[in-house]
Design an enzyme around this catalytic site. Sequence first.
Site, PDB file in Angstrom:
ATOM      1  N   HIS A  12       0.831  -1.213   0.000  1.00  0.00           N
ATOM      2  CA  HIS A  12       0.000   0.000   0.000  1.00  0.00           C
ATOM      3  C   HIS A  12       0.864   1.260   0.000  1.00  0.00           C
ATOM      4  CE1 HIS A  12       0.045  -0.649   4.631  1.00  0.00           C
ATOM      5  NE2 HIS A  12       1.042   0.147   4.295  1.00  0.00           N
ATOM      6  N   HIS A  59      -1.592   4.359  10.027  1.00  0.00           N
ATOM      7  CA  HIS A  59      -0.201   4.785  10.215  1.00  0.00           C
ATOM      8  C   HIS A  59      -0.091   6.052  11.049  1.00  0.00           C
ATOM      9  CE1 HIS A  59      -0.067   2.261   6.580  1.00  0.00           C
ATOM     10  NE2 HIS A  59       1.221   2.087   6.805  1.00  0.00           N
ATOM     11  N   HIS A 198       9.980  -4.536   4.740  1.00  0.00           N
ATOM     12  CA  HIS A 198      10.444  -3.159   4.556  1.00  0.00           C
ATOM     13  C   HIS A 198      10.741  -2.501   5.901  1.00  0.00           C
ATOM     14  CE1 HIS A 198       6.079  -2.484   5.017  1.00  0.00           C
ATOM     15  NE2 HIS A 198       6.198  -1.179   5.000  1.00  0.00           N
ATOM     16  N   GLU A 246       3.663  -5.466   8.992  1.00  0.00           N
ATOM     17  CA  GLU A 246       2.399  -5.373   8.239  1.00  0.00           C
ATOM     18  C   GLU A 246       1.961  -6.728   7.691  1.00  0.00           C
ATOM     19  OE1 GLU A 246       2.774  -0.667   6.956  1.00  0.00           O
ATOM     20  OE2 GLU A 246       2.995  -2.178   5.399  1.00  0.00           O
TER      21      GLU A 246
HETATM   22  C1  DHB Z   1       6.339   2.934   2.561  1.00  0.00           C
HETATM   23  C2  DHB Z   1       5.763   1.715   2.930  1.00  0.00           C
HETATM   24  C3  DHB Z   1       4.682   1.686   3.793  1.00  0.00           C
HETATM   25  O1  DHB Z   1       4.069   0.543   4.203  1.00  0.00           O
HETATM   26  C4  DHB Z   1       4.171   2.865   4.296  1.00  0.00           C
HETATM   27  O2  DHB Z   1       3.092   2.791   5.098  1.00  0.00           O
HETATM   28  C5  DHB Z   1       4.746   4.074   3.951  1.00  0.00           C
HETATM   29  C6  DHB Z   1       5.828   4.104   3.082  1.00  0.00           C
HETATM   30  C7  DHB Z   1       7.490   2.952   1.626  1.00  0.00           C
HETATM   31  O3  DHB Z   1       8.053   1.895   1.367  1.00  0.00           O
HETATM   32  O4  DHB Z   1       7.802   4.021   1.099  1.00  0.00           O
HETATM   33 FE    FE Z   2       2.556   0.851   5.624  1.00  0.00          FE
END
Ligand code: DHB
Ligand code: FE
Length: 287
Positions: A12, A59, A198, A246
């Site tokens: 997302h 978030h 991530h 997540e």
């Molecule tokens: C990114 C990934 C995310 O899940 C998020 O909530 C905000 C930014 C990213 O990889 O840029």
């Molecule tokens: Fe996110």
Amino acid sequence: MAKILGGITTSHIPAVGNAIANELQDDPYWKPFFDGYPKIHEWLADNKPDVVINIYNDHGLGFFLDKMPTFAIGAAHEYRNEDEGWGGIPPQLDPFPPGAPELSWHIIEGMVEDEFDITSCQELAVDHGFVVPMQLFWPGAPHHPDMPRAIPISANTVQHPIPTLNRALNFGKSLRKAILSFPEDIKVVVLGTGGLSHQLDGERAGFINKEFDLMCMEKIVSAPPEELTKISRHELVRQAGAQGTEFLMWMMMRGALGGDQVTELTQNYHIPISNTGGAGTMLLECA
Ligand code: DHB
Ligand code: FE
């Protein structure tokens, strides 16, 4: 009675909203990511869900660190799109989109009866975790002709202690029971948004674990879902990065599909997405 058609996962990341706003789907950087979606569009056009249950993680928009529900379910007539400024959210997406409060309350009622402690939200602003997947699956949302009504479900992946993967799976199982007991003949699709590996900040910013991501994508289809719940929360952060938590949303979605295995209709894995993470897109049907 209500029926669950299947489950869909997607990243997302807000940069995707920006890419959509700037029509970069065929840009060489973005094409391998967007190539994961046409088969899902076909499936949605064939199956036409009436309601989408969008399991995402807030978030810091709808909730903040001062008050963070572990599990929150939207029960509103509509949800305001107020992303927190990552850019590119076209104003026509607000308000976005119509809710399905009668199903929301049926789910909340059933899950509380099932001893899940739910925060019910009669007002909820939704961020990119909710909005970007809607734009990906129903291009032009909320003006797509087949736009289903939506119910946001947010899990805490932000403020530790976060729920365990086992709790997330059991949440999905309980959600399934509640949906299937809804007396109207409606078709429901369940999204698990976010992930995969991530990390956005700290020493490991930019951390990606392809091997772990692919293992999760394989196991979520072919192994009893309990197997993935053996991963502890600390191990999840170690293997998937601080925001790789997540993956909890994927397990919630998986629980809602039931059974020991599911059928994978299509999948796509792409790294890096937005330079920071692994994007996994999957369309799963109950076996
Ligand atoms: C990114 C990934 C995310 O899940 C998020 O909530 C905000 C930014 C990213 O990889 O840029
Ligand atoms: Fe996110």
